[in-house]
Each structure stands twice: as structure tokens, then as C-alpha cells.
Design an enzyme around this catalytic site. Structure first.
Site, PDB file in Angstrom:
ATOM      1  N   ASP A 112      -2.176  -2.059  10.722  1.00 14.37           N
ATOM      2  CA  ASP A 112      -2.424  -2.017   9.281  1.00 14.37           C
ATOM      3  C   ASP A 112      -3.089  -3.280   8.744  1.00 14.37           C
ATOM      4  O   ASP A 112      -3.591  -3.283   7.616  1.00 14.37           O
ATOM      5  CB  ASP A 112      -1.110  -1.794   8.519  1.00 14.37           C
TER       6      ASP A 112
ATOM      7  N   LYS B 274       0.844  -1.198   0.000  1.00 14.64           N
ATOM      8  CA  LYS B 274       0.000   0.000   0.000  1.00 14.64           C
ATOM      9  C   LYS B 274       0.876   1.243   0.000  1.00 14.64           C
ATOM     10  O   LYS B 274       2.043   1.226   0.407  1.00 14.64           O
ATOM     11  CB  LYS B 274      -0.941   0.019   1.209  1.00 14.64           C
TER      12      LYS B 274
END
Length: 283
Positions: free
Chosen positions: A136, A12
Site C-alpha cells: 500500500d 484511505k
């Protein structure tokens, strides 16, 4: 089904990252957009019947108790599943980069074993397990790029009107890495950014905001500044992702990226409309 091979775990980018406050318990309050990109680790799973969780490093060596192993054991514990698994990890996403590679590996492990072990857990049930593994990890279960708030626990996939246009990015990971804890504990970290809105972000997308962690990270790791300056020499506007040390820039024109220092990881990536395993779970 006794095996799953070539299971992707995408990285990401944080398109921006604002620190808006700090809770009494010390956790920082954040706002960010997490965007999935096509830089992936690849995992392989083979079911075992004795309950053992083992891992084989197919590229670089990983810590003995890394997030992949922890994710598998957390899923066993939460469900009472007696089955085991052997996991092969082909690591391509650099560590200490702010790219979320370890967290993504953990999420793909939860998704793959939910299928292999026939557990039939919903996305929300997997989310609860993911929260125990790291801030995350839940994002990588949500299926798409997302607006993220709180301590990383409030995750809203971008609605159709706010979705990101297709784009290419130069992602640069300098040789040096950074410990996230050093940045968040630093006295000069900006902790009072004004709260942003999704509509404000959607008006400019890739040009929106900044990364509040970047000034501290640059002070601690000069290679980050060198990487940003190198991107700027190519006419690209670089910024850091997460807590670094990777930086990225949207590619808006033809550019030659072959003269980077040999020790850097440089990759041209495209954003993903959805997570490649988005349809592996319901709810």
C-alpha cells in the site's frame, strides 16, 4: 532546513475491493479504488548528523522496527545519505483496520526526508523504494485517490472525468483487529470476481461493487458484523475497507453516531481531493 513538524499522513478507504485471481507465486490479483480521507497521523522530523534513525511515540506505542523507521533506513540505503533523523509519531489512525495508517506514515516519511535531506528524488524513484516496504505504500505517494490493480503495484490516479465527488463518511473501527494473512489464506475467500472498469465504477462511485474480503473477515471477526449492523440501524449502508476490521458508510442524511460502544473508534471523515503532500515531489 533542519526540521519539519506537523507532517500529515492520511488514511484511505477501499471503496470496493475485488479479488480477480491468484498468481502462481501465491499473490492475489486485486482491483480497488483507494480514496484518501482526512483522518491523519501526524509526524515530526528533526535532522541528525550521525546517521542514526530514532523514533519517539507521542501517542500509542509502536513496534520497535515499524514502517516509519524502515522507510527512513531504506531511503538512506538507496541514496547513501549519511544524515540521520529523529521522528516523532502522533498516531491517530487505528492499526489492523484496513485504513493504511502504517503505509501512509511510511510514504510521508519518504516525502519528508526527501525534502529534509535534499535528495531531490523523483516520485518514480521514491515509488521504487516504497515497493520494498509494503503493497500500500506506493499508493500514498501518487498524490490522489486512485484505481489500483495487480498486486497493488498498478496505480492510476483517477482522471478528471472519474474523480470522486466530495462526500462525508462514518468510519467505524471495532475493538478487535484482523491479521490480513488469515483472510487471504482462507479457503472460502472468493478469488474469481469479474474484472471491473473505471467507467463502470464512475457511473455509481460510492455504491459500486463490494469487498470480496468481507465475508471471510466477518466470519473471523463478529465485531465487523456488529459494526455494519450498527451503521444500518442509522440508515447507513456499511461495508469493510481493505482487510478490516474498520467499516465505513457514506453519510447521506443527518445522523447521530454518539451511541457506539465505548471501545470502538468512530470518526466522521471527508474525502480529500489530493494528498496534502502531493506537491512535495516531482515526476
Amino acid at each position: 532546513m533542519q526540521a519539519l513538524y506537523d507532517v500529515p499522513a492520511p488514511a484511505k478507504l477501499n471503496l470496493f475491493l475485488h479479488v480477480t485471481g491468484r498468481r502462481p507465486d501465491g499473490y492475489h490479483l486485486l482491483q480497488s479504488v483507494f480514496m484518501l480521507i482526512d483522518w491523519c497521523d501526524v509526524l515530526h522530523f528533526e535532522v541528525g548528523g550521525n546517521g542514526a534513525v530514532t523514533r519517539e511515540d507521542l501517542t500509542s506505542a509502536l513496534p520497535a522496527d515499524d514502517l516509519v523507521v524502515r522507510a527512513a533506513r531504506a531511503l538512506q540505503k538507496a541514496t547513501g545519505c549519511p544524515q540521520g533523523v529523529h521522528i516523532g509519531v502522533s498516531k491517530h489512525i487505528p492499526a489492523q483496520a484496513g485504513l493504511g495508517g502504517g503505509s501512509s506514515d511510511a510514504a510521508s516519511t519518504l516525502l519528508a526526508l526527501n525534502r529534509l535531506w535534499k535528495l531531490k528524488l523523483s516520485r518514480q524513484q521514491l515509488h521504487s523504494i516504497a515497493l520494498t516496504l509494503g503493497a500500500d505504500v506506493p499508493f500514498f505517494l501518487c498524490g490522489a485517490s486512485a484505481w489500483v490493480e495487480g498486486i497493488g503495484d498498478i496505480i492510476r490516479p483517477l482522471e478528471l472525468e472519474h474523480q470522486l465527488p466530495p462526500a462525508a463518511f462514518a468510519v467505524v473501527k471495532p475493538e478487535a483487529g484482523l491479521d490480513t494473512r488469515m483472510i487471504f489464506s482462507h479457503p472460502s475467500l472468493k478469488r474469481d470476481s469479474s474484472c471491473a472498469t473505471i467507467s463502470g465504477f464512475a457511473a455509481t462511485h460510492y455504491q459500486f461493487g463490494s469487498n470480496d474480503l468481507q465475508p471471510v473477515a466477518q466470519a473471523l471477526c463478529p465485531e465487523i458484523t456488529q459494526a455494519i449492523n450498527w451503521l444500518e440501524s442509522k440508515g447507513l449502508q456499511g461495508r469493510m475497507t481493505g482487510s478490516g476490521s474498520a467499516v465505513f458508510a457514506q453519510i447521506t442524511h443527518a445522523v447521530d453516531l454518539h451511541d457506539a460502544p465505548a471501545a470502538w473508534h468512530v470518526k466522521v471523515c471527508e474525502n480529500l481531493k489530493s494528498h496534502p503532500l502531493a506537491d512535495w515531489v516531482f515526476g
